[in-house]
Design an enzyme around this catalytic site. Structure first.
Site, PDB file in Angstrom:
ATOM      1  N   ARG A 240      37.362  79.332  80.092  1.00 32.32           N
ATOM      2  CA  ARG A 240      36.598  80.423  80.662  1.00 32.32           C
ATOM      3  C   ARG A 240      35.343  80.631  79.814  1.00 32.32           C
ATOM      4  O   ARG A 240      35.409  80.555  78.577  1.00 32.32           O
ATOM      5  CB  ARG A 240      37.412  81.721  80.683  1.00 32.32           C
ATOM      6  CG  ARG A 240      38.503  81.766  81.738  1.00 32.32           C
ATOM      7  CD  ARG A 240      37.922  81.761  83.153  1.00 32.32           C
ATOM      8  NE  ARG A 240      38.945  81.842  84.183  1.00 32.32           N
ATOM      9  CZ  ARG A 240      39.447  80.789  84.835  1.00 32.32           C
ATOM     10  NH1 ARG A 240      39.019  79.575  84.567  1.00 32.32           N
ATOM     11  NH2 ARG A 240      40.351  80.966  85.791  1.00 32.32           N
ATOM     12  N   HIS A 288      32.019  74.618  87.186  1.00 31.59           N
ATOM     13  CA  HIS A 288      33.420  75.081  87.300  1.00 31.59           C
ATOM     14  C   HIS A 288      34.223  74.201  88.270  1.00 31.59           C
ATOM     15  O   HIS A 288      34.829  74.682  89.221  1.00 31.59           O
ATOM     16  CB  HIS A 288      33.483  76.569  87.734  1.00 31.59           C
ATOM     17  CG  HIS A 288      34.796  77.219  87.376  1.00 31.59           C
ATOM     18  ND1 HIS A 288      34.910  78.530  86.984  1.00 31.59           N
ATOM     19  CD2 HIS A 288      36.059  76.722  87.353  1.00 31.59           C
ATOM     20  CE1 HIS A 288      36.180  78.825  86.749  1.00 31.59           C
ATOM     21  NE2 HIS A 288      36.903  77.716  86.968  1.00 31.59           N
TER      22      HIS A 288
HETATM   23  P1  NDP Z   1      49.042  77.940  79.931  1.00 34.07           P
HETATM   24  O1  NDP Z   1      49.384  79.372  80.093  1.00 34.07           O
HETATM   25  O2  NDP Z   1      50.038  76.907  80.336  1.00 34.07           O
HETATM   26  O3  NDP Z   1      48.658  77.646  78.401  1.00 34.07           O
HETATM   27  C1  NDP Z   1      47.931  78.520  77.619  1.00 34.07           C
HETATM   28  C2  NDP Z   1      47.938  78.000  76.189  1.00 34.07           C
HETATM   29  O4  NDP Z   1      47.029  78.795  75.415  1.00 34.07           O
HETATM   30  C3  NDP Z   1      49.295  78.111  75.501  1.00 34.07           C
HETATM   31  O5  NDP Z   1      49.520  76.979  74.717  1.00 34.07           O
HETATM   32  C4  NDP Z   1      49.147  79.346  74.608  1.00 34.07           C
HETATM   33  O6  NDP Z   1      49.920  79.330  73.428  1.00 34.07           O
HETATM   34  C5  NDP Z   1      47.682  79.233  74.238  1.00 34.07           C
HETATM   35  N1  NDP Z   1      47.154  80.523  73.825  1.00 34.07           N
HETATM   36  C6  NDP Z   1      47.044  81.659  74.542  1.00 34.07           C
HETATM   37  N2  NDP Z   1      46.515  82.655  73.814  1.00 34.07           N
HETATM   38  C7  NDP Z   1      46.302  82.139  72.575  1.00 34.07           C
HETATM   39  C8  NDP Z   1      45.791  82.665  71.375  1.00 34.07           C
HETATM   40  N3  NDP Z   1      45.395  83.932  71.275  1.00 34.07           N
HETATM   41  N4  NDP Z   1      45.722  81.846  70.291  1.00 34.07           N
HETATM   42  C9  NDP Z   1      46.131  80.555  70.377  1.00 34.07           C
HETATM   43  N5  NDP Z   1      46.629  79.996  71.496  1.00 34.07           N
HETATM   44  C10 NDP Z   1      46.705  80.775  72.592  1.00 34.07           C
HETATM   45  O7  NDP Z   1      47.658  77.738  80.711  1.00 34.07           O
HETATM   46  P2  NDP Z   1      47.121  76.417  81.447  1.00 34.07           P
HETATM   47  O8  NDP Z   1      47.182  75.295  80.497  1.00 34.07           O
HETATM   48  O9  NDP Z   1      47.763  76.261  82.766  1.00 34.07           O
HETATM   49  O10 NDP Z   1      45.601  76.860  81.731  1.00 34.07           O
HETATM   50  C11 NDP Z   1      44.739  77.223  80.673  1.00 34.07           C
HETATM   51  C12 NDP Z   1      43.453  77.813  81.205  1.00 34.07           C
HETATM   52  O11 NDP Z   1      42.614  76.802  81.757  1.00 34.07           O
HETATM   53  C13 NDP Z   1      43.594  78.808  82.362  1.00 34.07           C
HETATM   54  O12 NDP Z   1      43.978  80.093  81.889  1.00 34.07           O
HETATM   55  C14 NDP Z   1      42.208  78.814  82.963  1.00 34.07           C
HETATM   56  O13 NDP Z   1      41.409  79.787  82.343  1.00 34.07           O
HETATM   57  C15 NDP Z   1      41.661  77.428  82.620  1.00 34.07           C
HETATM   58  N6  NDP Z   1      41.482  76.579  83.804  1.00 34.07           N
HETATM   59  C16 NDP Z   1      40.208  76.132  84.089  1.00 34.07           C
HETATM   60  C17 NDP Z   1      39.994  75.307  85.163  1.00 34.07           C
HETATM   61  C18 NDP Z   1      38.635  74.762  85.441  1.00 34.07           C
HETATM   62  O14 NDP Z   1      38.430  74.128  86.469  1.00 34.07           O
HETATM   63  N7  NDP Z   1      37.677  74.961  84.567  1.00 34.07           N
HETATM   64  C19 NDP Z   1      41.092  74.868  86.046  1.00 34.07           C
HETATM   65  C20 NDP Z   1      42.378  75.392  85.648  1.00 34.07           C
HETATM   66  C21 NDP Z   1      42.540  76.214  84.562  1.00 34.07           C
HETATM   67  P3  NDP Z   1      51.539  79.312  73.435  1.00 34.07           P
HETATM   68  O15 NDP Z   1      51.908  77.953  73.998  1.00 34.07           O
HETATM   69  O16 NDP Z   1      51.912  79.454  72.010  1.00 34.07           O
HETATM   70  O17 NDP Z   1      51.964  80.439  74.343  1.00 34.07           O
HETATM   71  C1  OXD Z   2      41.762  78.095  87.493  1.00 34.63           C
HETATM   72  C2  OXD Z   2      40.385  77.638  87.685  1.00 34.63           C
HETATM   73  O1  OXD Z   2      41.998  79.011  86.702  1.00 34.63           O
HETATM   74  O2  OXD Z   2      40.146  76.826  88.605  1.00 34.63           O
HETATM   75  O3  OXD Z   2      42.667  77.513  88.128  1.00 34.63           O
HETATM   76  O4  OXD Z   2      39.497  78.050  86.937  1.00 34.63           O
END
Ligand code: NDP
Ligand code: OXD
Length: 325
Positions: A240, A288
């Site tokens: 993001r 995006h």
């Molecule tokens: P998940 O919820 O599966 O994973 C999130 C990860 O972030 C976890 O490993 C978590 O740690 C870690 N995390 C969260 N908060 C913190 C913190 N404060 N400090 C350190 N680590 C942290 O999410 P996804 O992998 O499914 O997706 C991640 C993000 O990707 C989405 O939220 C979205 O914003 C973005 N996205 C963007 C897209 C695009 O097209 N640009 C498409 C899809 C997603 P822990 O494992 O320890 O809980």
């Molecule tokens: C998502 C994205 O969060 O596309 O899935 O950004």
């Protein structure tokens, strides 16, 4: 998108509804059609159609308008067609106590894998320097070194980060990841929490951000953070835009400390035409599109989540409101 129960012909009780709230009409129509085929016991309606609010049991959404949820007092759950749920969690009318389910979709995971591999390999092989040399008709052989010498760091080792990390590791890169809670993951060096961040950054030459946007990750990548990366590091942000302080990145690139950045997400989207990122020679922009939820598999995930919720099972992708993701 709203899902509403519809009435069986011979019964007076109307079916419950799923309401679909997606701003783009063509996309909303496609999701409605797919969901309707998978949920014969529900009426699937668009949020622009007049629908008795008390029949709406599920809402399927992507960037719903602020206050949207306040209109539906009988909501059982909110289903996001994206993985990021910060817009839902920040809605002032978000009902307490109902489930929020985020998208987990194989196609979304594969799309992000491709994006991560493409841009990490581009920096590893120093492609931007080759492209700059071509512009000047300069024959400039570059020895990029091997993947085994390249240290990649993935912030966020969830569904998407973990998948990217594993595939980079299988190409031979030295891969580390940073997450909230400690964990052991084969082939990946895991750093956890704020206490693990400095060491993670110090060893990372190509940084990939795949964190969710939460109070803890908002503006995490600021001037101090960037200074902790080694000189010449590159940054890829596909999570993001608000995780990054844009001016801090520009300053770090212009000072020569950061060699380049690839950005898919921005604090303001679409990126305004006069934004300095558009023309910066060391910044690559994508709109995006790092990865997209696929209609077929995404709709199956939503239908399965509804079935789980109706059977009082925990659905895949259940969001922790406390953690913010
Ligand atoms: P998940 O919820 O599966 O994973 C999130 C990860 O972030 C976890 O490993 C978590 O740690 C870690 N995390 C969260 N908060 C913190 C913190 N404060 N400090 C350190 N680590 C942290 O999410 P996804 O992998 O499914 O997706 C991640 C993000 O990707 C989405 O939220 C979205 O914003 C973005 N996205 C963007 C897209 C695009 O097209 N640009 C498409 C899809 C997603 P822990 O494992 O320890 O809980
Ligand atoms: C998502 C994205 O969060 O596309 O899935 O950004």
């Amino acid at each position: 998108l709203t899902i509403v129960e519809s009435a069986a012909p011979e019964q007076s009780t109307p079916k419950r509804a799923v309401i679909v709230a997606i701003a783009e009409p063509a996309r909303a129509a496609a999701w409605r059609e797919r969901l309707a085929a998978l949920l014969p016991d529900y009426t699937v309606v668009d949020d622009t159609e007049p629908t008795p609010a008390d029949r709406v049991r599920y809402a399927m959404v992507w960037k719903p308008r602020r206050g949207f949820f306040g209109a539906y007092p009988q909501l059982r759950a909110i289903l996001s067609i994206g993985a990021g749920v910060e817009d839902i969690l920040s809605d002032p009318m978000l009902p307490q106590g109902i489930a929020i389910v985020r998208m987990i979709d194989d196609a979304l995971t594969v799309g992000m894998r491709e994006y991560v591999l493409l841009h990490v390999l581009r920096y590893h092989r120093r492609q931007p320097e080759l492209e700059a040399a071509q512009q000047e008709r300069r024959w400039q052989p570059i020895d990029a070194g091997t993947a085994a010498e390249r240290r990649v760091g993935i912030m966020g080792l969830g569904v998407l980060g973990c998948d990217g990390a594993r595939h980079l590791s299988s190409l031979g890169f030295k891969v580390a990841g940073w997450k909230r809670k400690p964990a052991a993951i084969d082939g990946i060096e895991v750093f956890a929490g704020r206490e693990g961040l400095d060491a993670f950054l110090a060893r990372t030459q190509i940084l990939v951000c795949l964190l969710p946007l939460t109070a803890a990750t908002r503006e995490l990548i600021d001037a101090e953070f960037l200074k902790k990366l080694p000189r010449g590091a590159c940054v890829i942000n596909a999570s993001r835009g608000e995780c990054l302080v844009e001016n801090a990145l520009l300053a770090a690139i212009d000072s020569g400390h950061i060699a380049g950045a690839t950005l898919d997400v921005f604090a303001r989207e679409p990126l305004p035409p006069d934004h300095p990122f558009w023309t910066h020679p060391k910044i690559t922009i994508t709109p995006h599109i790092a990865s997209l939820t696929a209609l077929e598999s995404g709709a199956r995930h939503i239908a399965a989540a509804i079935a789980d919720l109706e059977a009082d099972r925990v659905p895949l992708g259940l969001v922790s409101r406390g953690n913010g993701y």
